[in-house]
Design an enzyme around this catalytic site. Sequence first.
Site, PDB file in Angstrom:
ATOM      1  N   LYS A  75      -2.920   5.896  -4.189  1.00 11.89           N
ATOM      2  CA  LYS A  75      -4.065   6.768  -3.860  1.00 11.89           C
ATOM      3  C   LYS A  75      -3.951   8.144  -4.514  1.00 11.89           C
ATOM      4  CE  LYS A  75      -3.886   4.556   0.660  1.00 11.89           C
ATOM      5  NZ  LYS A  75      -2.454   4.501   1.008  1.00 11.89           N
ATOM      6  N   HIS A  88      -7.986   9.294  -1.754  1.00 12.93           N
ATOM      7  CA  HIS A  88      -7.326   9.282  -0.440  1.00 12.93           C
ATOM      8  C   HIS A  88      -8.188   9.904   0.674  1.00 12.93           C
ATOM      9  CE1 HIS A  88      -2.946   9.124   1.167  1.00 12.93           C
ATOM     10  NE2 HIS A  88      -3.790   8.876   2.128  1.00 12.93           N
ATOM     11  N   ASP A 141       0.846  -1.201   0.000  1.00 18.31           N
ATOM     12  CA  ASP A 141       0.000   0.000   0.000  1.00 18.31           C
ATOM     13  C   ASP A 141       0.880   1.251   0.000  1.00 18.31           C
ATOM     14  OD1 ASP A 141      -2.964   1.054   0.832  1.00 18.31           O
ATOM     15  OD2 ASP A 141      -1.407   2.267   1.806  1.00 18.31           O
ATOM     16  N   TYR A 168       2.728  10.172  -0.259  1.00 20.96           N
ATOM     17  CA  TYR A 168       3.812   9.660   0.596  1.00 20.96           C
ATOM     18  C   TYR A 168       5.185   9.986   0.009  1.00 20.96           C
ATOM     19  CZ  TYR A 168       0.088   6.649   2.585  1.00 20.96           C
ATOM     20  OH  TYR A 168      -1.066   6.166   3.143  1.00 20.96           O
TER      21      TYR A 168
HETATM   22  P1  NDP Z   1       0.634   1.454  11.908  1.00 24.65           P
HETATM   23  O1  NDP Z   1      -0.498   1.295  12.865  1.00 24.65           O
HETATM   24  O2  NDP Z   1       0.858   0.443  10.866  1.00 24.65           O
HETATM   25  O3  NDP Z   1       1.919   1.663  12.791  1.00 24.65           O
HETATM   26  C1  NDP Z   1       3.186   1.932  12.259  1.00 24.65           C
HETATM   27  C2  NDP Z   1       4.116   2.243  13.425  1.00 24.65           C
HETATM   28  O4  NDP Z   1       4.190   1.110  14.305  1.00 24.65           O
HETATM   29  C3  NDP Z   1       5.513   2.552  12.989  1.00 24.65           C
HETATM   30  O5  NDP Z   1       6.006   3.540  13.856  1.00 24.65           O
HETATM   31  C4  NDP Z   1       6.248   1.229  13.196  1.00 24.65           C
HETATM   32  O6  NDP Z   1       7.617   1.499  13.506  1.00 24.65           O
HETATM   33  C5  NDP Z   1       5.540   0.652  14.398  1.00 24.65           C
HETATM   34  N1  NDP Z   1       5.472  -0.828  14.364  1.00 24.65           N
HETATM   35  C6  NDP Z   1       5.225  -1.606  13.301  1.00 24.65           C
HETATM   36  N2  NDP Z   1       5.207  -2.897  13.643  1.00 24.65           N
HETATM   37  C7  NDP Z   1       5.464  -2.959  14.961  1.00 24.65           C
HETATM   38  C8  NDP Z   1       5.590  -4.023  15.872  1.00 24.65           C
HETATM   39  N3  NDP Z   1       5.439  -5.290  15.510  1.00 24.65           N
HETATM   40  N4  NDP Z   1       5.864  -3.717  17.180  1.00 24.65           N
HETATM   41  C9  NDP Z   1       5.997  -2.435  17.567  1.00 24.65           C
HETATM   42  N5  NDP Z   1       5.894  -1.377  16.749  1.00 24.65           N
HETATM   43  C10 NDP Z   1       5.622  -1.635  15.434  1.00 24.65           C
HETATM   44  O7  NDP Z   1       0.440   2.923  11.263  1.00 24.65           O
HETATM   45  P2  NDP Z   1       0.353   3.615   9.859  1.00 24.65           P
HETATM   46  O8  NDP Z   1      -0.299   4.918  10.113  1.00 24.65           O
HETATM   47  O9  NDP Z   1       1.644   3.602   9.164  1.00 24.65           O
HETATM   48  O10 NDP Z   1      -0.707   2.731   9.035  1.00 24.65           O
HETATM   49  C11 NDP Z   1      -0.359   1.656   8.207  1.00 24.65           C
HETATM   50  C12 NDP Z   1      -0.491   1.996   6.737  1.00 24.65           C
HETATM   51  O11 NDP Z   1      -1.812   2.426   6.422  1.00 24.65           O
HETATM   52  C13 NDP Z   1       0.344   3.201   6.308  1.00 24.65           C
HETATM   53  O12 NDP Z   1       1.709   2.901   6.239  1.00 24.65           O
HETATM   54  C14 NDP Z   1      -0.299   3.546   5.007  1.00 24.65           C
HETATM   55  O13 NDP Z   1       0.106   2.647   4.006  1.00 24.65           O
HETATM   56  C15 NDP Z   1      -1.764   3.377   5.364  1.00 24.65           C
HETATM   57  N6  NDP Z   1      -2.410   4.629   5.831  1.00 24.65           N
HETATM   58  C16 NDP Z   1      -3.447   5.152   5.096  1.00 24.65           C
HETATM   59  C17 NDP Z   1      -4.069   6.312   5.483  1.00 24.65           C
HETATM   60  C18 NDP Z   1      -5.183   6.858   4.670  1.00 24.65           C
HETATM   61  O14 NDP Z   1      -5.591   8.010   4.892  1.00 24.65           O
HETATM   62  N7  NDP Z   1      -5.723   6.109   3.738  1.00 24.65           N
HETATM   63  C19 NDP Z   1      -3.667   7.050   6.691  1.00 24.65           C
HETATM   64  C20 NDP Z   1      -2.604   6.395   7.431  1.00 24.65           C
HETATM   65  C21 NDP Z   1      -2.033   5.234   7.008  1.00 24.65           C
HETATM   66  P3  NDP Z   1       8.879   1.191  12.515  1.00 24.65           P
HETATM   67  O15 NDP Z   1       8.455   1.465  11.118  1.00 24.65           O
HETATM   68  O16 NDP Z   1       9.903   2.160  13.016  1.00 24.65           O
HETATM   69  O17 NDP Z   1       9.248  -0.232  12.754  1.00 24.65           O
END
Ligand code: NDP
Length: 277
Positions: free
Chosen positions: A78, A111, A48, A53
Amino acid sequence: MALTINSKIKLNNGVEMPLLGFGTFRAEGKDSRRSVHEAINAGYIHIDTALIYGNEEGVGRGIKDSGISRDKLFVTTKLWISDQGYDSSLKAIEKSLKNLQLDYVDLYLIHWPVEEKLHETWRAMEEIQRKGLSRAVGVSNYTIRLLEDLKKESEFIPSVNQVEFTPFLYQKELLDYCQNNSIRLEAYSPLTRGRKLDDSRLVKVAEKHGKSTAQVLLRWDLQHEVITIPKTVTSQRIIENADLYDFELDYEDMALLDSLNEDARMIHPANIAPPEW
Ligand code: NDP
């Protein structure tokens, strides 16, 4: 049938979409290319991204590096707010495809809603699907009211609505609405961006299964048939977040997680979308 990393669900136009995907928001610079490559090596078949981004090129390179054949992979991108409207949407998808170095994506999402351009932009999305630039089209951050409005004039129903969704933001009414209207719900920020991973009730369920709280949150999505797209750029977490298939949440676990709603949003629409959202 038991869930696996390859489990897919059928969208309303017949396209099959993998339930587990790999999020890339804030996977910046070299991290996007590396983490996408690692994710595909770890077995993820769904990525995704979004134009906003700023990492579509890196994501595209990661896909190329992996050597996976295009038809084995499901790619979502998106359409950003400023690109909405008919002609500009058609231009934006071309830009994303160029960035990604792909001939088509599997899912193209609006989006965020821009209410005054709702129908015009959706007509462009329908055209994008017709032209084969995306195999399916959908929306993101749409409420029931906006989905109802869209339905009035559209030829296709959105295949997917991608929204923030966790036990702490258990949008049950929206989930039911989508399920009853052949729209698949997709959960973003499924790990609460890491903020609720120490919640004691989650920890208890995780300990019971010998898994991490992140894995419990993701398994909860899968068992609700909600598509989920955890993001991480950390190698060990890429593996961890896909290691979801050797345990099952029982009725009691699911009921407990379903009871945690506190309308906790990690992304506040008022900061992004117009006030009528
Ligand atoms: P997430 O809920 O996926 O959390 C990501 C965070 O959690 C990062 O800081 C990551 O750190 C940390 N993390 C990941 N795995 C673990 C784990 N196993 N244990 C502890 N910490 C962990 O948040 P997102 O907001 O990134 O959402 C996921 C995806 O959804 C986005 O990347 C994007 O593709 C999409 N999205 C879409 C939106 C929309 O408006 N349509 C809005 C927001 C997101 P690190 O990377 O440092 O490991």
